[in-house]
Scaffold this active site. Structure first.
Site, PDB file in Angstrom:
ATOM      1  CG  HIS A 268     -13.242  -3.129  11.496  1.00 22.73           C
ATOM      2  ND1 HIS A 268     -12.571  -3.014  12.692  1.00 22.73           N
ATOM      3  CD2 HIS A 268     -12.315  -3.571  10.615  1.00 22.73           C
ATOM      4  CE1 HIS A 268     -11.312  -3.371  12.551  1.00 22.73           C
ATOM      5  NE2 HIS A 268     -11.129  -3.723  11.289  1.00 22.73           N
TER       6      HIS A 268
ATOM      7  N   GLY B  44      -2.481  -2.875  11.633  1.00 23.20           N
ATOM      8  CA  GLY B  44      -1.213  -3.560  11.400  1.00 23.20           C
ATOM      9  C   GLY B  44      -0.946  -4.516  12.548  1.00 23.20           C
TER      10      GLY B  44
ATOM     11  CG  HIS C 173      -7.193  -2.596  13.881  1.00 25.30           C
ATOM     12  ND1 HIS C 173      -7.485  -1.517  13.104  1.00 25.30           N
ATOM     13  CD2 HIS C 173      -7.656  -3.690  13.203  1.00 25.30           C
ATOM     14  CE1 HIS C 173      -8.084  -1.941  11.990  1.00 25.30           C
ATOM     15  NE2 HIS C 173      -8.201  -3.248  12.031  1.00 25.30           N
TER      16      HIS C 173
ATOM     17  CD  GLU D 138      -6.971  -8.518  14.497  1.00 22.06           C
ATOM     18  OE1 GLU D 138      -6.351  -7.447  14.489  1.00 22.06           O
ATOM     19  OE2 GLU D 138      -7.362  -9.079  13.446  1.00 22.06           O
TER      20      GLU D 138
ATOM     21  CG  ASP E 271     -10.891  -7.215   9.714  1.00 21.00           C
ATOM     22  OD1 ASP E 271     -10.626  -5.990   9.621  1.00 21.00           O
ATOM     23  OD2 ASP E 271     -10.134  -8.023  10.288  1.00 21.00           O
TER      24      ASP E 271
HETATM   25  O1  LIG Z   1      -7.686  -7.199  11.264  1.00 20.34           O
HETATM   26  C1  LIG Z   1      -6.722  -6.471  11.054  1.00 20.34           C
HETATM   27  N1  LIG Z   1      -5.844  -6.201  12.051  1.00 20.34           N
HETATM   28  C2  LIG Z   1      -4.796  -5.379  11.901  1.00 20.34           C
HETATM   29  N2  LIG Z   1      -4.509  -4.802  10.740  1.00 20.34           N
HETATM   30  C3  LIG Z   1      -5.309  -5.071   9.691  1.00 20.34           C
HETATM   31  C4  LIG Z   1      -6.429  -5.889   9.800  1.00 20.34           C
HETATM   32  N3  LIG Z   1      -7.016  -5.972   8.597  1.00 20.34           N
HETATM   33  C5  LIG Z   1      -6.297  -5.201   7.766  1.00 20.34           C
HETATM   34  N4  LIG Z   1      -5.251  -4.667   8.421  1.00 20.34           N
HETATM   35  C6  LIG Z   1      -4.212  -3.799   7.878  1.00 20.34           C
HETATM   36  C7  LIG Z   1      -3.724  -4.241   6.526  1.00 20.34           C
HETATM   37  C8  LIG Z   1      -4.091  -3.136   5.594  1.00 20.34           C
HETATM   38  O2  LIG Z   1      -3.140  -2.923   4.593  1.00 20.34           O
HETATM   39  C9  LIG Z   1      -4.203  -1.933   6.511  1.00 20.34           C
HETATM   40  C10 LIG Z   1      -5.020  -0.761   6.023  1.00 20.34           C
HETATM   41  O3  LIG Z   1      -6.285  -1.115   5.572  1.00 20.34           O
HETATM   42  O4  LIG Z   1      -4.770  -2.504   7.689  1.00 20.34           O
HETATM   43 ZN   LIG Z   2      -9.336  -4.540  10.664  1.00 21.61          ZN
END
Ligand SMILES: O=c1[nH]cnc2c1ncn2[C@H]1C[C@H](O)[C@@H](CO)O1
Ligand SMILES: [Zn+2]
Length: 360
Positions: A18, A179, A206, A209, A298
């Site tokens: 991830h 997102g 996802h 979280e 992440d």
């Molecule tokens: O941890 C996360 N949770 C939800 N969305 C996330 C996280 N880290 C990055 N993103 C989103 C922002 C990026 O623009 C998108 C694609 O990599 O995924």
């Molecule tokens: Zn992520």
């Protein structure tokens, strides 16, 4: 036992499931690319810019954390920039001792300057191929697989799922949605997940979280996710009473029984408020209860981190030694989206021999 040092962990092979491409740029690269297109940044030198990302992402809220991606996505709108960022990603992960990585990004976010979805995927794939070849020549072999992400607030998941399947024999190994979580349940994208299942394709979601058990439950029982991106809130379904064994609720028991992998991201969770600190992160409990736990970065830029740093923090917080680090690494490799025989080969030829030496 003394915690294992960061420099020792760098030398050990690691598996990462991830990691976001747009969350792992080098600050110097952002500055150069922004200069070329006239994009204004909040800081003018690499060190200050790196610090800005960490501080801004350190917000206690997933929504505010995600706002920082405006600056990385802005400089990833041409084939050349996507190629460069992917190449540097492979090189940086390899230099950190990552032997296998699944890197994800959302192609739909890279269309602002005229690229098609296919152009985006082609540019990123070529960058990974070049970066991996260069890393191997430097004596740091890495295998990179791509996950294509659809943004959960948008409406392009079916299109991105089809794109993923089209590129399944050309570097793309899985699909994801990401997102803001609250208000955007995974079932909004049920058509895409059903399509992927019919195609015998792999996907992670996802979930769990910023939002709790309903999101995890939907991801698994409605959408059929192979793995959980984060899944850390699963602890809400585990009852702990001092002096007694922990009691698992139905959902937590199902996830453990089915060996559903959890893509845990400790530093990211502390920044978004999903965990109070590394020492209090549920990864300790989930490890003790023998869930299929994996450790992940992440967003290396937003967390100022690396795979080796995440493992060093866990070694320090929980007293984990090489045996635990090997367990985490093999868990990740077992949970990868590449074919079974290829996973086994990395476990048997790369991971086990290296850890056998480290374990003495
Ligand atoms: O941890 C996360 N949770 C939800 N969305 C996330 C996280 N880290 C990055 N993103 C989103 C922002 C990026 O623009 C998108 C694609 O990599 O995924
Ligand atoms: Zn992520």
């Amino acid at each position: 036992m003394a915690a294992i040092t960061h420099s020792d962990i760098v030398k050990a092979p690691k598996a990462l499931l991830h990691d976001h491409l747009d969350g792992g740029l080098r600050p110097e690269t952002i500055l150069e690319l922004a200069g070329e297109i006239g994009h204004e940044l909040p800081a003018g030198d690499p060190a200050a810019l790196g610090e800005w990302f960490v501080a801004a992402a350190d917000s206690g809220s997933l929504e505010r954390y995600l706002e920082t991606f405006a600056h990385t996505v802005a400089v990833m709108q041409t084939a050349e920039s996507l190629h460069r960022v992917a190449k540097e990603c492979a090189l940086d992960l390899a230099a950190d001792g990552v032997a296998y990585a699944e890197v994800r990004y959302a192609p739909e976010q890279h269309l602002e300057r005229g690229l098609s979805l296919d152009d985006v995927v082609d540019a990123v794939n070529a960058g990974f191929v070049e970066g991996s070849a260069e890393a191997a020549a430097l004596g740091r072999p890495i295998r990179v697989g791509v996950l294509l992400t659809a943004m959960r607030h948008a409406a392009r998941s079916q299109e991105i799922a089809e794109l993923s399947v089209r590129y399944r024999d050309a570097g793309v190994v899985g699909f994801d949605i990401a997102g803001a979580e609250a208000g955007f349940p995974p079932t909004r994208h049920l058509d895409a997940f059903e399509y992927l299942q019919r195609e015998n394709f792999h996907f992670t979601i996802h979930a769990g979280e910023a939002f709790g058990l309903p999101s995890i439950w939907q991801a698994i029982q409605w959408c059929g996710a192979d793995r959980l991106g984060h899944g850390v809130r699963l602890v809400d379904d585990i009852t702990r009473t001092p002096g007694e064994d922990a009691v698992l609720g139905r959902l937590a028991a199902y996830v453990r029984d089915k060996r559903i992998p959890l893509e845990l991201c400790p530093s990211s969770n502390v920044q978004t408020g999903a965990a109070a600190s590394i020492a209090e992160h549920p990864i300790g409990l989930l490890h003790d209860l023998r869930f299929r736990v994996t450790v992940n970065t992440d967003n290396r830029l937003m967390s100022g981190t690396s795979m080796s740093r995440e493992m060093a923090l866990l070694s320090e917080a929980f007293g984990w030694g090489w045996a635990e680090l090997q367990w985490l690494t093999i868990n990740a490799m077992k949970s990868a989206f590449i074919p079974y025989d290829e996973r086994l080969e990395i476990i048997n030829e790369v991971i086990k021999p290296a850890y056998a030496k480290l374990l003495g």
